[in-house]
Design a protein around this motif. Structure first.
Motif, PDB file in Angstrom:
ATOM      1  N   PRO A  22       9.481   6.964   7.218  1.00  0.00           N
ATOM      2  CA  PRO A  22      10.391   7.412   6.038  1.00  0.00           C
ATOM      3  C   PRO A  22      10.881   6.327   5.163  1.00  0.00           C
ATOM      4  O   PRO A  22      11.108   6.164   4.119  1.00  0.00           O
ATOM      5  CB  PRO A  22      11.626   8.021   6.737  1.00  0.00           C
ATOM      6  CG  PRO A  22      10.844   8.872   7.933  1.00  0.00           C
ATOM      7  CD  PRO A  22       9.911   7.781   8.283  1.00  0.00           C
ATOM      8  N   ALA A  23      11.094   4.958   6.219  1.00  0.00           N
ATOM      9  CA  ALA A  23      11.505   3.916   5.355  1.00  0.00           C
ATOM     10  C   ALA A  23      10.475   3.322   4.554  1.00  0.00           C
ATOM     11  O   ALA A  23      10.727   2.642   3.395  1.00  0.00           O
ATOM     12  CB  ALA A  23      11.910   3.107   6.510  1.00  0.00           C
ATOM     13  N   GLN A  24       9.440   3.419   5.012  1.00  0.00           N
ATOM     14  CA  GLN A  24       8.110   2.829   3.946  1.00  0.00           C
ATOM     15  C   GLN A  24       8.203   3.774   2.630  1.00  0.00           C
ATOM     16  O   GLN A  24       7.930   3.100   1.643  1.00  0.00           O
ATOM     17  CB  GLN A  24       6.811   3.085   4.737  1.00  0.00           C
ATOM     18  CG  GLN A  24       6.491   2.123   5.771  1.00  0.00           C
ATOM     19  CD  GLN A  24       5.197   2.350   6.562  1.00  0.00           C
ATOM     20  OE1 GLN A  24       4.961   3.506   7.112  1.00  0.00           O
ATOM     21  NE2 GLN A  24       4.416   1.300   6.677  1.00  0.00           N
ATOM     22  N   ILE A  25       8.353   5.004   2.902  1.00  0.00           N
ATOM     23  CA  ILE A  25       8.318   5.960   1.474  1.00  0.00           C
ATOM     24  C   ILE A  25       9.425   5.499   0.538  1.00  0.00           C
ATOM     25  O   ILE A  25       9.385   5.423  -0.639  1.00  0.00           O
ATOM     26  CB  ILE A  25       8.198   7.310   1.953  1.00  0.00           C
ATOM     27  CG1 ILE A  25       7.021   7.828   2.803  1.00  0.00           C
ATOM     28  CG2 ILE A  25       8.391   8.319   0.682  1.00  0.00           C
ATOM     29  CD1 ILE A  25       7.260   9.040   3.484  1.00  0.00           C
ATOM     30  N   ARG A  26      10.580   5.308   1.087  1.00  0.00           N
ATOM     31  CA  ARG A  26      11.923   5.061   0.345  1.00  0.00           C
ATOM     32  C   ARG A  26      11.538   3.562  -0.246  1.00  0.00           C
ATOM     33  O   ARG A  26      11.740   3.390  -1.390  1.00  0.00           O
ATOM     34  CB  ARG A  26      12.922   4.979   1.168  1.00  0.00           C
ATOM     35  CG  ARG A  26      13.610   6.120   1.968  1.00  0.00           C
ATOM     36  CD  ARG A  26      14.982   5.873   2.616  1.00  0.00           C
ATOM     37  NE  ARG A  26      15.230   7.085   3.446  1.00  0.00           N
ATOM     38  CZ  ARG A  26      15.189   7.153   4.472  1.00  0.00           C
ATOM     39  NH1 ARG A  26      14.622   6.383   5.368  1.00  0.00           N
ATOM     40  NH2 ARG A  26      15.408   8.211   5.364  1.00  0.00           N
ATOM     41  N   ALA A  27      10.915   2.693   0.411  1.00  0.00           N
ATOM     42  CA  ALA A  27      10.605   1.427   0.009  1.00  0.00           C
ATOM     43  C   ALA A  27       9.754   1.474  -1.143  1.00  0.00           C
ATOM     44  O   ALA A  27       9.915   0.618  -2.255  1.00  0.00           O
ATOM     45  CB  ALA A  27      10.331   0.381   1.021  1.00  0.00           C
ATOM     46  N   ALA A  28       8.660   2.169  -1.121  1.00  0.00           N
ATOM     47  CA  ALA A  28       7.542   2.342  -1.934  1.00  0.00           C
ATOM     48  C   ALA A  28       8.184   3.019  -3.139  1.00  0.00           C
ATOM     49  O   ALA A  28       7.739   2.517  -4.247  1.00  0.00           O
ATOM     50  CB  ALA A  28       6.514   3.511  -1.496  1.00  0.00           C
ATOM     51  N   ALA A  29       9.064   3.865  -3.189  1.00  0.00           N
ATOM     52  CA  ALA A  29       9.587   4.501  -4.404  1.00  0.00           C
ATOM     53  C   ALA A  29      10.429   3.327  -5.238  1.00  0.00           C
ATOM     54  O   ALA A  29      10.333   3.191  -6.333  1.00  0.00           O
ATOM     55  CB  ALA A  29      10.536   5.409  -4.188  1.00  0.00           C
ATOM     56  N   GLU A  73       0.877  -1.209   0.014  1.00  0.00           N
ATOM     57  CA  GLU A  73       0.147   0.014  -0.106  1.00  0.00           C
ATOM     58  C   GLU A  73       0.868   1.255   0.034  1.00  0.00           C
ATOM     59  O   GLU A  73       0.568   2.295  -0.517  1.00  0.00           O
ATOM     60  CB  GLU A  73      -1.102  -0.001   1.172  1.00  0.00           C
ATOM     61  CG  GLU A  73      -2.328  -0.881   0.950  1.00  0.00           C
ATOM     62  CD  GLU A  73      -3.321  -0.786   2.031  1.00  0.00           C
ATOM     63  OE1 GLU A  73      -2.988  -0.108   2.853  1.00  0.00           O
ATOM     64  OE2 GLU A  73      -4.435  -1.234   1.754  1.00  0.00           O
ATOM     65  N   PRO A  74       2.069   1.279   0.724  1.00  0.00           N
ATOM     66  CA  PRO A  74       2.828   2.432   0.643  1.00  0.00           C
ATOM     67  C   PRO A  74       3.106   2.841  -0.803  1.00  0.00           C
ATOM     68  O   PRO A  74       3.166   4.140  -1.030  1.00  0.00           O
ATOM     69  CB  PRO A  74       3.968   2.445   1.524  1.00  0.00           C
ATOM     70  CG  PRO A  74       3.505   1.151   2.227  1.00  0.00           C
ATOM     71  CD  PRO A  74       2.405   0.277   1.614  1.00  0.00           C
ATOM     72  N   ALA A  75       3.317   1.994  -1.598  1.00  0.00           N
ATOM     73  CA  ALA A  75       3.707   2.460  -3.067  1.00  0.00           C
ATOM     74  C   ALA A  75       2.559   2.924  -3.878  1.00  0.00           C
ATOM     75  O   ALA A  75       2.633   4.007  -4.413  1.00  0.00           O
ATOM     76  CB  ALA A  75       3.993   1.170  -3.853  1.00  0.00           C
ATOM     77  N   LEU A  76       1.327   2.322  -3.484  1.00  0.00           N
ATOM     78  CA  LEU A  76      -0.013   3.034  -4.030  1.00  0.00           C
ATOM     79  C   LEU A  76      -0.132   4.218  -3.599  1.00  0.00           C
ATOM     80  O   LEU A  76      -0.554   5.306  -4.438  1.00  0.00           O
ATOM     81  CB  LEU A  76      -1.086   2.002  -3.934  1.00  0.00           C
ATOM     82  CG  LEU A  76      -2.181   2.162  -4.868  1.00  0.00           C
ATOM     83  CD1 LEU A  76      -2.183   2.317  -6.254  1.00  0.00           C
ATOM     84  CD2 LEU A  76      -3.393   1.236  -4.513  1.00  0.00           C
ATOM     85  N   ALA A  77       0.061   4.519  -2.380  1.00  0.00           N
ATOM     86  CA  ALA A  77      -0.168   5.653  -1.577  1.00  0.00           C
ATOM     87  C   ALA A  77       0.836   6.833  -2.292  1.00  0.00           C
ATOM     88  O   ALA A  77       0.502   8.035  -2.361  1.00  0.00           O
ATOM     89  CB  ALA A  77      -0.161   5.281  -0.100  1.00  0.00           C
ATOM     90  N   LEU A  78       2.173   6.447  -2.523  1.00  0.00           N
ATOM     91  CA  LEU A  78       3.061   7.501  -3.013  1.00  0.00           C
ATOM     92  C   LEU A  78       2.587   7.849  -4.394  1.00  0.00           C
ATOM     93  O   LEU A  78       2.486   9.193  -4.747  1.00  0.00           O
ATOM     94  CB  LEU A  78       4.255   6.700  -2.941  1.00  0.00           C
ATOM     95  CG  LEU A  78       5.401   7.467  -3.796  1.00  0.00           C
ATOM     96  CD1 LEU A  78       5.902   8.900  -2.873  1.00  0.00           C
ATOM     97  CD2 LEU A  78       6.839   6.823  -3.710  1.00  0.00           C
ATOM     98  N   LEU A  79       2.147   6.924  -5.096  1.00  0.00           N
ATOM     99  CA  LEU A  79       1.664   7.280  -6.490  1.00  0.00           C
ATOM    100  C   LEU A  79       0.587   8.393  -6.388  1.00  0.00           C
ATOM    101  O   LEU A  79       0.576   9.213  -7.258  1.00  0.00           O
ATOM    102  CB  LEU A  79       1.122   6.229  -7.249  1.00  0.00           C
ATOM    103  CG  LEU A  79       0.666   6.140  -8.601  1.00  0.00           C
ATOM    104  CD1 LEU A  79       1.982   6.371  -9.400  1.00  0.00           C
ATOM    105  CD2 LEU A  79      -0.065   4.866  -9.186  1.00  0.00           C
ATOM    106  N   ILE A  80      -0.428   8.112  -5.473  1.00  0.00           N
ATOM    107  CA  ILE A  80      -1.638   8.917  -5.260  1.00  0.00           C
ATOM    108  C   ILE A  80      -1.159  10.379  -4.681  1.00  0.00           C
ATOM    109  O   ILE A  80      -1.515  11.474  -5.218  1.00  0.00           O
ATOM    110  CB  ILE A  80      -2.753   8.261  -4.491  1.00  0.00           C
ATOM    111  CG1 ILE A  80      -3.067   7.215  -5.286  1.00  0.00           C
ATOM    112  CG2 ILE A  80      -3.653   9.202  -4.322  1.00  0.00           C
ATOM    113  CD1 ILE A  80      -4.021   6.361  -4.152  1.00  0.00           C
ATOM    114  N   ALA A  81      -0.150  10.121  -3.744  1.00  0.00           N
ATOM    115  CA  ALA A  81       0.228  11.380  -3.119  1.00  0.00           C
ATOM    116  C   ALA A  81       0.986  12.263  -4.124  1.00  0.00           C
ATOM    117  O   ALA A  81       0.838  13.611  -3.972  1.00  0.00           O
ATOM    118  CB  ALA A  81       1.006  11.146  -2.043  1.00  0.00           C
ATOM    119  N   HIS A  82       1.809  11.663  -5.055  1.00  0.00           N
ATOM    120  CA  HIS A  82       2.455  12.584  -6.005  1.00  0.00           C
ATOM    121  C   HIS A  82       1.542  13.430  -7.082  1.00  0.00           C
ATOM    122  O   HIS A  82       1.769  14.327  -7.279  1.00  0.00           O
ATOM    123  CB  HIS A  82       3.222  11.635  -7.032  1.00  0.00           C
ATOM    124  CG  HIS A  82       3.777  12.291  -7.936  1.00  0.00           C
ATOM    125  ND1 HIS A  82       5.074  12.642  -8.028  1.00  0.00           N
ATOM    126  CD2 HIS A  82       3.581  12.397  -9.278  1.00  0.00           C
ATOM    127  CE1 HIS A  82       5.613  13.032  -9.027  1.00  0.00           C
ATOM    128  NE2 HIS A  82       4.371  13.198  -9.864  1.00  0.00           N
TER     129      HIS A  82
END
Length: 232
Positions: free
Chosen positions: A183-190, A120-129
């Motif tokens: 932060p670790a989740q966001i890095r991993a998501a990218a 989910e953090p990856a999908l959240a990063l896409l949406i947040a972008h």
């Protein structure tokens, strides 16, 4: 007084950029990355790229669930936005998303949900972008940040247009941190996004976007600066 004049000039330059380059991107075949704007008269100022079509999919509930937390963290009312799933008419299947900030429209490809929903953090990063495209810091301001030498060298190697995408990545990270992601989740998501089958087009740099791994590196540098930066 000089500081006020400087900030005024930055705002003027940003507006001029958005009225010229940002609202008139190249064709979808030239694009590499998520966060594209296609400006037309439909949809109150924007129209979905003609190579895509809207898709009725149960995954939309999942997108809205993630979007609600991120939008609220960003100080936005979730119910004032429309988040929809799209599919390429030509059968191409890759991770992508597009936005029309002025009309509060966000489109996410079905392939993006299929490949990212397990993390989910990856999908959240896409949406947040996508959400971040409506609330960006000018690259002129980013250049004044206290960057490490390697970070500054990498950032300055990008074109002005590419630096806007870095700005969107940074703002997206801020939204996610405020929504409770680490932060670790966001890095991993990218990194997770780039490791998917549908992300091959995100790896090389394009006219509008830095290379995928350069974006990962710059986002990592930004997150290393500490929460005091995100509170600004």
């Amino acid at each position: 007084m000089r500081a006020l004049i400087f900030h005024h000039l930055i705002k003027v330059a940003s507006v001029l950029f958005l009225l010229t380059v940002a609202d008139h991107p190249p064709s979808i075949k030239q694009l590499a990355g998520y966060g594209e704007l296609h400006a037309k008269e439909s949809y109150g100022g924007c129209a979905l790229d003609p190579e895509y079509e809207l898709v009725h999919h149960t995954a939309r509930r999942h997108l809205l669930y993630l979007f609600e937390d991120i939008a609220e963290a960003a100080g936005q009312a979730p119910d004032t936005y429309s988040v929809e799933l799209i599919r390429n008419r030509g059968g191409e299947s890759y991770i992508n998303a597009m936005t029309c900030s002025s009309s509060r429209l966000i489109w996410v490809s079905v392939k993006a949900w299929e490949e990212l929903h397990d993390y989910e953090p990856a999908l959240a990063l896409l949406i947040a972008h996508e959400l971040a495209h409506g609330d960006l810091r000018s690259p002129f301001l980013l250049r004044t940040d206290p960057m490490q030498e390697t970070e500054r060298h990498l950032f300055q190697s990008l074109t002005y247009r590419q630096q806007w995408e870095v700005s969107a990545d940074q703002r997206a990270a801020e939204f996610m941190l405020k929504a409770g992601y680490q932060p670790a989740q966001i890095r991993a998501a990218a990194r997770y996004i780039l490791q998917q089958e549908g992300a091959t087009h995100l790896i090389p740099a394009s006219f509008s976007h830095p290379s995928g791994w350069d974006r990962v590196a710059l986002l990592g540098y930004y997150l290393q600066r500490g929460e005091s930066v995100f509170a600004k």
